[in-house]
Design an enzyme around this catalytic site. Structure first.
Site, PDB file in Angstrom:
ATOM      1  N   ARG A  90       0.968  -1.197   0.072  1.00 19.49           N
ATOM      2  CA  ARG A  90       0.208  -0.020  -0.091  1.00 19.49           C
ATOM      3  C   ARG A  90       0.709   1.339   0.093  1.00 19.49           C
ATOM      4  O   ARG A  90       0.587   2.046  -0.647  1.00 19.49           O
ATOM      5  CB  ARG A  90      -0.918  -0.019   1.103  1.00 19.49           C
ATOM      6  CG  ARG A  90      -1.869   1.172   1.416  1.00 19.49           C
ATOM      7  CD  ARG A  90      -2.736   1.274   2.552  1.00 19.49           C
ATOM      8  NE  ARG A  90      -3.514   0.102   2.476  1.00 19.49           N
ATOM      9  CZ  ARG A  90      -4.313  -0.332   3.549  1.00 19.49           C
ATOM     10  NH1 ARG A  90      -4.126   0.073   4.720  1.00 19.49           N
ATOM     11  NH2 ARG A  90      -4.923  -1.507   3.288  1.00 19.49           N
ATOM     12  N   ARG A  94       7.045   0.084   2.200  1.00 16.16           N
ATOM     13  CA  ARG A  94       6.942  -1.322   3.130  1.00 16.16           C
ATOM     14  C   ARG A  94       5.767  -1.948   2.506  1.00 16.16           C
ATOM     15  O   ARG A  94       4.853  -1.473   1.794  1.00 16.16           O
ATOM     16  CB  ARG A  94       6.638  -0.770   4.396  1.00 16.16           C
ATOM     17  CG  ARG A  94       5.622   0.228   4.622  1.00 16.16           C
ATOM     18  CD  ARG A  94       6.135   1.355   5.743  1.00 16.16           C
ATOM     19  NE  ARG A  94       5.217   2.101   6.367  1.00 16.16           N
ATOM     20  CZ  ARG A  94       4.798   3.300   5.706  1.00 16.16           C
ATOM     21  NH1 ARG A  94       5.183   3.686   4.734  1.00 16.16           N
ATOM     22  NH2 ARG A  94       3.739   4.050   6.417  1.00 16.16           N
ATOM     23  N   CYS A 103      -4.545 -17.849  14.182  1.00 16.96           N
ATOM     24  CA  CYS A 103      -4.133 -17.018  15.271  1.00 16.96           C
ATOM     25  C   CYS A 103      -4.247 -17.892  16.438  1.00 16.96           C
ATOM     26  O   CYS A 103      -4.993 -19.017  16.570  1.00 16.96           O
ATOM     27  CB  CYS A 103      -4.989 -16.016  15.462  1.00 16.96           C
ATOM     28  SG  CYS A 103      -5.244 -14.864  14.207  1.00 16.96           S
ATOM     29  N   CYS A 107      -9.825 -12.907  18.492  1.00 20.20           N
ATOM     30  CA  CYS A 107     -10.486 -11.732  18.962  1.00 20.20           C
ATOM     31  C   CYS A 107     -11.586 -11.347  18.596  1.00 20.20           C
ATOM     32  O   CYS A 107     -11.847 -11.334  17.317  1.00 20.20           O
ATOM     33  CB  CYS A 107      -9.255 -10.511  18.936  1.00 20.20           C
ATOM     34  SG  CYS A 107      -7.738 -11.127  19.307  1.00 20.20           S
ATOM     35  N   CYS A 110     -11.772  -8.350  16.067  1.00 24.13           N
ATOM     36  CA  CYS A 110     -10.620  -8.478  14.939  1.00 24.13           C
ATOM     37  C   CYS A 110     -11.144  -7.926  13.569  1.00 24.13           C
ATOM     38  O   CYS A 110     -12.430  -8.141  13.124  1.00 24.13           O
ATOM     39  CB  CYS A 110     -10.344 -10.131  14.710  1.00 24.13           C
ATOM     40  SG  CYS A 110      -9.068 -10.039  13.317  1.00 24.13           S
ATOM     41  N   ARG A 112      -9.891  -8.197  10.524  1.00 16.89           N
ATOM     42  CA  ARG A 112      -9.823  -9.381   9.694  1.00 16.89           C
ATOM     43  C   ARG A 112     -10.436 -10.486  10.124  1.00 16.89           C
ATOM     44  O   ARG A 112     -10.373 -11.634   9.489  1.00 16.89           O
ATOM     45  CB  ARG A 112      -8.261  -9.835   9.468  1.00 16.89           C
ATOM     46  CG  ARG A 112      -7.447  -8.398   8.909  1.00 16.89           C
ATOM     47  CD  ARG A 112      -6.162  -9.190   8.001  1.00 16.89           C
ATOM     48  NE  ARG A 112      -5.467  -8.066   7.535  1.00 16.89           N
ATOM     49  CZ  ARG A 112      -4.396  -7.560   7.756  1.00 16.89           C
ATOM     50  NH1 ARG A 112      -3.462  -8.220   8.892  1.00 16.89           N
ATOM     51  NH2 ARG A 112      -3.716  -6.595   7.249  1.00 16.89           N
ATOM     52  N   ASP A 273     -11.670  -0.659  13.628  1.00 15.67           N
ATOM     53  CA  ASP A 273     -11.772  -0.744  12.225  1.00 15.67           C
ATOM     54  C   ASP A 273     -13.406  -1.346  12.344  1.00 15.67           C
ATOM     55  O   ASP A 273     -13.991  -2.339  13.076  1.00 15.67           O
ATOM     56  CB  ASP A 273     -11.152  -1.721  11.522  1.00 15.67           C
ATOM     57  CG  ASP A 273      -9.633  -1.212  11.315  1.00 15.67           C
ATOM     58  OD1 ASP A 273      -9.486   0.148  10.987  1.00 15.67           O
ATOM     59  OD2 ASP A 273      -8.530  -1.914  11.573  1.00 15.67           O
ATOM     60  N   ASP A 310      -7.137   3.556  10.346  1.00 16.18           N
ATOM     61  CA  ASP A 310      -7.053   3.095   9.145  1.00 16.18           C
ATOM     62  C   ASP A 310      -8.488   3.641   8.303  1.00 16.18           C
ATOM     63  O   ASP A 310      -9.540   3.179   8.435  1.00 16.18           O
ATOM     64  CB  ASP A 310      -7.003   1.624   8.801  1.00 16.18           C
ATOM     65  CG  ASP A 310      -5.764   1.106   8.948  1.00 16.18           C
ATOM     66  OD1 ASP A 310      -4.715   1.225   7.940  1.00 16.18           O
ATOM     67  OD2 ASP A 310      -5.040   0.649  10.095  1.00 16.18           O
TER      68      ASP A 310
HETATM   69  C1  LIG Z   1      -0.644  -0.119   8.976  1.00 17.16           C
HETATM   70  C2  LIG Z   1       0.071  -0.588   7.802  1.00 17.16           C
HETATM   71  C3  LIG Z   1       1.244  -0.718   7.191  1.00 17.16           C
HETATM   72  C4  LIG Z   1       2.361  -0.194   8.130  1.00 17.16           C
HETATM   73  O1  LIG Z   1       2.316   1.193   8.613  1.00 17.16           O
HETATM   74  P1  LIG Z   1       3.136   2.065   9.580  1.00 17.16           P
HETATM   75  O2  LIG Z   1       2.364   3.048   9.720  1.00 17.16           O
HETATM   76  O3  LIG Z   1       4.475   1.838   8.937  1.00 17.16           O
HETATM   77  O4  LIG Z   1       3.014   0.994  10.922  1.00 17.16           O
HETATM   78  C5  LIG Z   1       1.771  -1.240   6.034  1.00 17.16           C
HETATM   79  N1  LIG Z   1       0.713  -1.755   5.102  1.00 17.16           N
HETATM   80  C6  LIG Z   1      -0.514  -1.554   5.585  1.00 17.16           C
HETATM   81  C7  LIG Z   1      -1.470  -2.130   4.583  1.00 17.16           C
HETATM   82  C8  LIG Z   1      -0.940  -0.915   6.694  1.00 17.16           C
HETATM   83  O5  LIG Z   1      -2.194  -0.980   6.854  1.00 17.16           O
HETATM   84  S1  SF4 Z   2      -6.827  -9.133  16.012  1.00 16.80           S
HETATM   85 FE1  SF4 Z   2      -7.370 -10.631  14.361  1.00 16.80          FE
HETATM   86  S2  SF4 Z   2      -5.712 -11.331  13.625  1.00 16.80           S
HETATM   87 FE2  SF4 Z   2      -4.928 -10.317  15.213  1.00 16.80          FE
HETATM   88  S3  SF4 Z   2      -4.596 -11.949  16.814  1.00 16.80           S
HETATM   89 FE3  SF4 Z   2      -6.823 -11.322  17.030  1.00 16.80          FE
HETATM   90  S4  SF4 Z   2      -8.032 -12.517  15.721  1.00 16.80           S
HETATM   91 FE4  SF4 Z   2      -5.630 -12.839  15.023  1.00 16.80          FE
END
Ligand SMILES: *Cc1c(COP(=O)(O)O)cnc(C)c1O
Ligand code: SF4
Length: 347
Positions: A90, A94, A103, A107, A110, A112, A273, A310
């Site tokens: 993204r 990085r 996991c 959670c 979560c 995801r 989120d 996010d």
């Molecule tokens: C949060 C995130 C990162 C890392 O972001 P940092 O601000 O450097 O911690 C990288 N990729 C994605 C898709 C993210 O959501």
């Molecule tokens: S927040 Fe989601 S991805 Fe992270 S440990 Fe918990 S269940 Fe797993």
């Protein structure tokens, strides 16, 4: 030593964590979202407190069936930025590797949650990994590689070491970062061999420990963090602001101090989120801003995380913290930690 994990409503009921009356209401939750609570963590729950912060994070609730408009199965838009399966690119410098979709715990909040669980997906195959490393190798702008999931510390020691070693061989990658809940959920898995597999003499290694309440820092969790630090791994924190878990200034201060006490630098406090069925965990932004400002006014600078969101859809993160400075006509108005407003002229 084997550690058993409670993986069903029936198991939680047998352990006394779900009442007979509640169990039938949780069948639909169980069908939709994975459950996992390791027994040692279950034992850390205060049974006489229905609002116990560990219970609230891992024991399912009928409120998860309350799906609100605007909630999404992919709230931060991972799918839109995935050039190779298992990799999210993204930001230019990085990438994320989603090493596994399982996991040690599941959670209830979560982000995801639609994508994690024993049945939701697979760990990366050898071909996936080869493709991912080829992509990173051919993109010299990638400075940092972030391992996430699921929880990437579900990988075997051998697989974790392989990832470290393959990234060590890519000259332009300088930083490897693991995001994990393992130190506080299954500290027994953080063995000296595991810590060694994550460590490197060639790259800077960071590990972001996800925890949301000070009570997660059991003696075993603290020992696991120390073991990682002894291998030269820099520890930072990651938390989610959660209603009923850490939404008071006392709980939030205690959490940040718990991190600092074991040498973990608070890094991120996430606004929740909008994943399906998580509305009961949501804390409004204005309340989060007040909490973070109070943290900043009262605790060491080291104790204060970035309060971030996010942006839904996956554009980027955004800072939600209230600024200390504001433009007023021709000058600046700067807020002091005493709450006073002080003028600043900079021309
Ligand atoms: C949060 C995130 C990162 C890392 O972001 P940092 O601000 O450097 O911690 C990288 N990729 C994605 C898709 C993210 O959501
Ligand atoms: S927040 Fe989601 S991805 Fe992270 S440990 Fe918990 S269940 Fe797993």
């Amino acid at each position: 030593m084997t550690v058993a994990t409670l993986r069903s409503v029936a198991a939680l009921k047998a352990a006394g964590l779900v009442s007979d009356a509640l169990a039938p209401q949780l069948a639909a939750v169980e069908a939709a979202y994975a459950i996992a609570l390791p027994e040692p963590l279950a034992r850390a729950i205060n049974r006489s407190n229905p609002a116990d912060s560990i219970r609230r994070q891992y024991v399912p609730s009928p409120e998860e069936l309350d799906i609100r408009a605007g909630e999404s199965g992919d709230p931060i838009g991972d799918a839109r930025h995935s050039p190779v399966p298992g990799l999210v690119h993204r930001y230019p410098d990085r990438v994320l590797i989603k090493a596994t979709s399982t996991c040690p715990v599941y959670c209830r909040f979560c982000f995801r949650r639609e994508m994690v669980g024993p049945e939701k997906g697979e760990s990366l195959t050898r071909t996936d990994l080869d493709n991912i490393f080829a992509y990173i190798q051919s993109h010299p702008e990638i400075f940092e590689v972030i391992l996430t999931g699921g929880d990437p510390l579900m990988l075997s020691v051998a697989r974790a070491r392989e990832i470290t070693q393959r990234l060590e061989d890519i000259a332009h990658v300088k930083v490897i970062r693991w995001h994990t809940r393992m130190p506080v959920t299954r500290p027994d898995r953080i063995t000296p061999a595991y810590a060694e597999a994550l460590s490197s003499r060639k790259k800077a290694i960071f590990l972001a420990v996800h925890a949301n309440h000070a009570s997660e820092f059991t003696a075993e969790a603290i020992a696991a963090c120390r073991l990682l630090a002894e291998q030269g791994i820099a520890l930072v924190s990651q938390s989610v602001l959660l209603r009923g878990v850490n939404d008071t200034i006392e709980d939030l201060s205690d959490l940040m101090r718990a991190f600092l006490s074991v040498g973990i630098k608070p890094y991120y406090l996430h606004q929740l989120d909008a994943a399906p069925g998580t509305a009961h965990f949501r804390v409004p932004v204005a309340e989060g801003q007040r909490l973070v400002r109070t943290l900043r006014d009262n605790l060491s600078g080291l104790a204060v995380p970035h309060y971030v969101l996010d942006i839904p859809g996956g554009v980027s993160k955004a800072s939600l913290a209230l600024p200390d400075i504001e433009r007023r006509d021709d000058t600046w108005a700067v807020r002091g930690r005493d709450g006073g407003i002080y003028p600043l002229t900079d021309d």
